[in-house]
Design a protein around this motif. Structure first.
Motif, PDB file in Angstrom:
ATOM      1  N   CYS A 124      -6.794  -0.823   0.409  1.00  0.00           N
ATOM      2  CA  CYS A 124      -6.219  -1.800   1.211  1.00  0.00           C
ATOM      3  C   CYS A 124      -6.491  -2.068   2.576  1.00  0.00           C
ATOM      4  CB  CYS A 124      -5.017  -0.590   1.548  1.00  0.00           C
ATOM      5  SG  CYS A 124      -4.443  -1.748   2.872  1.00  0.00           S
ATOM      6  N   CYS A 126       0.207   3.443   3.051  1.00  0.00           N
ATOM      7  CA  CYS A 126       0.717   2.128   4.775  1.00  0.00           C
ATOM      8  C   CYS A 126       1.424   1.334   4.814  1.00  0.00           C
ATOM      9  CB  CYS A 126      -1.146   1.784   5.651  1.00  0.00           C
ATOM     10  SG  CYS A 126      -1.468   0.623   5.538  1.00  0.00           S
ATOM     11  N   CYS A 183       1.205  -1.093   0.163  1.00  0.00           N
ATOM     12  CA  CYS A 183       0.145   0.631  -0.028  1.00  0.00           C
ATOM     13  C   CYS A 183       1.098   1.265   0.098  1.00  0.00           C
ATOM     14  CB  CYS A 183      -1.157  -0.107   1.163  1.00  0.00           C
ATOM     15  SG  CYS A 183      -1.905   1.983   1.795  1.00  0.00           S
ATOM     16  N   GLN A 203      -5.937  -2.532   5.291  1.00  0.00           N
ATOM     17  CA  GLN A 203      -5.471  -2.165   6.527  1.00  0.00           C
ATOM     18  C   GLN A 203      -5.819  -0.945   7.083  1.00  0.00           C
ATOM     19  OE1 GLN A 203      -2.822  -4.648   7.864  1.00  0.00           O
ATOM     20  NE2 GLN A 203      -3.401  -3.681   9.918  1.00  0.00           N
ATOM     21  N   CYS A 204      -6.009   0.087   5.546  1.00  0.00           N
ATOM     22  CA  CYS A 204      -6.143   1.519   5.661  1.00  0.00           C
ATOM     23  C   CYS A 204      -7.514   2.679   4.836  1.00  0.00           C
ATOM     24  CB  CYS A 204      -4.468   2.837   6.271  1.00  0.00           C
ATOM     25  SG  CYS A 204      -4.122   2.392   4.211  1.00  0.00           S
TER      26      CYS A 204
END
Ligand SMILES: [Zn+2]
Length: 149
Positions: free
Chosen positions: A18, A7, A4, A20-21
């Motif tokens: 993503c 992040c 990403c 994650q973020c």
């Protein structure tokens, strides 16, 4: 595996966002997110009008009351800061006289950020009127001490 750009978390080749973020990973996804945010903003501003004449007029009908409300909110905030800081400054000039301490508490209590701080343990922010009441109580104690002593 690509990562990403925001992040640095590893992102699946196929992934559009993503995990994650939530950052979009493709042009398409970025555009989609833009459109979504824009739609949300329009809905908040105009009650979801479709951009027609009718939608616009209903939006302008809704605005005056919202602006009035935020104006009053602004006025209250500014007033609270002025009264709060003013009280604290006056109280500090009287330290260590006993009346200075309730006055300092009063000034701190009415400052707008205090409502946000007390909202954490209490679940919801105290009403402005409650803060003004706390201010009045401490201020009266301070004034009473000043008069009596
Ligand atoms: Zn990310």
């Amino acid at each position: 595996m690509p990562s990403c750009p925001r992040c640095d978390a590893p992102v699946d080749d196929e992934a559009r966002y993503c995990a994650q973020c939530g950052a979009p990973q493709t042009e398409d996804a970025a555009e989609e997110l833009d459109e979504y945010v824009q739609r949300q903003a329009e809905q908040v501003a105009g009650g979801g009008g479709g951009g027609s004449e009718g939608g616009e007029s209903s939006a302008s009908d809704a605005f005056p009351s919202m602006e009035e409300l935020s104006d009053r909110e602004q006025l209250w905030r500014r007033g609270s800061y002025v009264v709060g800081y003013g009280t604290v400054v006056i109280a500090l000039t009287r330290v260590p006289a006993p009346e200075s301490w309730p006055l300092i508490l009063a000034g701190i209590a009415i400052l707008p950020p205090i409502r946000r701080l007390t909202a954490e343990p209490l679940g919801s922010p105290l009403k402005r009127e409650v803060m003004a009441g706390i201010y009045a109580v401490f201020a009266l104690i301070g004034i009473a001490l000043f008069v009596v002593l």
